[in-house]
Design a protein around this motif. Structure first.
Motif, PDB file in Angstrom:
ATOM      1  N   ASN A  32       0.816  -1.209   0.000  1.00 54.43           N
ATOM      2  CA  ASN A  32       0.000   0.000   0.000  1.00 54.43           C
ATOM      3  C   ASN A  32       0.854   1.265   0.000  1.00 54.43           C
ATOM      4  O   ASN A  32       0.495   2.257  -0.628  1.00 54.43           O
ATOM      5  CB  ASN A  32      -0.984  -0.020   1.168  1.00 54.43           C
ATOM      6  CG  ASN A  32      -2.204  -0.854   0.845  1.00 54.43           C
ATOM      7  OD1 ASN A  32      -3.107  -0.389   0.169  1.00 54.43           O
ATOM      8  ND2 ASN A  32      -2.216  -2.089   1.303  1.00 54.43           N
ATOM      9  N   ASN A  36       0.641   3.985  -3.007  1.00 55.33           N
ATOM     10  CA  ASN A  36       0.426   5.416  -2.772  1.00 55.33           C
ATOM     11  C   ASN A  36       1.515   6.260  -3.408  1.00 55.33           C
ATOM     12  O   ASN A  36       1.238   7.322  -3.979  1.00 55.33           O
ATOM     13  CB  ASN A  36       0.318   5.703  -1.280  1.00 55.33           C
ATOM     14  CG  ASN A  36      -0.952   5.143  -0.677  1.00 55.33           C
ATOM     15  OD1 ASN A  36      -1.975   5.022  -1.354  1.00 55.33           O
ATOM     16  ND2 ASN A  36      -0.903   4.773   0.598  1.00 55.33           N
ATOM     17  N   ILE A  53      -4.367  -4.313  -1.963  1.00 54.19           N
ATOM     18  CA  ILE A  53      -4.944  -2.967  -1.982  1.00 54.19           C
ATOM     19  C   ILE A  53      -6.462  -3.072  -1.955  1.00 54.19           C
ATOM     20  O   ILE A  53      -7.039  -4.075  -2.336  1.00 54.19           O
ATOM     21  CB  ILE A  53      -4.450  -2.130  -3.177  1.00 54.19           C
ATOM     22  CG1 ILE A  53      -4.924  -2.713  -4.498  1.00 54.19           C
ATOM     23  CG2 ILE A  53      -2.940  -1.968  -3.148  1.00 54.19           C
ATOM     24  CD1 ILE A  53      -4.697  -1.792  -5.677  1.00 54.19           C
ATOM     25  N   ASN A  57      -8.978   1.697  -3.898  1.00 57.07           N
ATOM     26  CA  ASN A  57      -7.669   2.053  -4.445  1.00 57.07           C
ATOM     27  C   ASN A  57      -7.419   1.393  -5.790  1.00 57.07           C
ATOM     28  O   ASN A  57      -6.801   1.982  -6.670  1.00 57.07           O
ATOM     29  CB  ASN A  57      -6.555   1.701  -3.463  1.00 57.07           C
ATOM     30  CG  ASN A  57      -6.408   2.729  -2.374  1.00 57.07           C
ATOM     31  OD1 ASN A  57      -6.946   3.831  -2.470  1.00 57.07           O
ATOM     32  ND2 ASN A  57      -5.699   2.396  -1.328  1.00 57.07           N
TER      33      ASN A  57
END
Length: 96
Positions: A32, A36, A53, A57
Motif C-alpha cells: 500500500n 500510494n 490494496i 484504491n
C-alpha cells in the motif's frame, strides 16, 4: 485492463517472505505504501496476484474497472469464469 496509458517503463519488485500472519501484514503495508507513492507521482500500479490494496484504491489505478466488471457481469452472469481477483475487487465487493 491495461495499466499503461502511454509508453512507459516498469519497475518490478520480487519479494521473498515467509507466509506468517505478521509478515503477510507487513507486506500488505509495504504494498500500500508503494501503491500510494506510484499514484502520487502519476504512476500506475500493476495488479499482482496478491490482493493487498482495497477495491477503492484499485479503481484509482484502474478507472476502467467498473466498466470491466459490468461487461463481465453482462457476458458471464452465472459466474462460470471466476477467481479471487473478481471476488475481491468486483462491484459487489465495493457495494458491501
Amino acid at each position: 485492463m491495461n495499466y499503461a496509458r502511454e509508453d512507459v517503463f516498469g519497475l518490478v519488485f520480487l519479494f521473498n517472505q515467509k507466509k506468517t500472519q505478521i509478515q503477510e501484514h507487513e507486506m500488505e503495508k509495504l504494498t500500500n505504501q508503494l501503491f500510494n507513492i506510484a499514484l502520487k507521482n502519476q504512476g500506475t500500479y500493476y495488479l499482482p496476484y496478491r490482493l493487498h490494496i482495497s477495491a477503492e484504491n484499485m479503481r484509482l489505478a484502474y478507472p476502467q474497472a467498473n466498466q470491466f466488471f459490468q461487461l463481465k457481469k453482462k457476458y458471464d452472469d452465472k459466474l462460470i469464469f471466476n477467481n479471487q481477483f473478481y471476488l475481491h475487487y468486483s462491484l459487489e465487493k465495493l457495494s458491501n
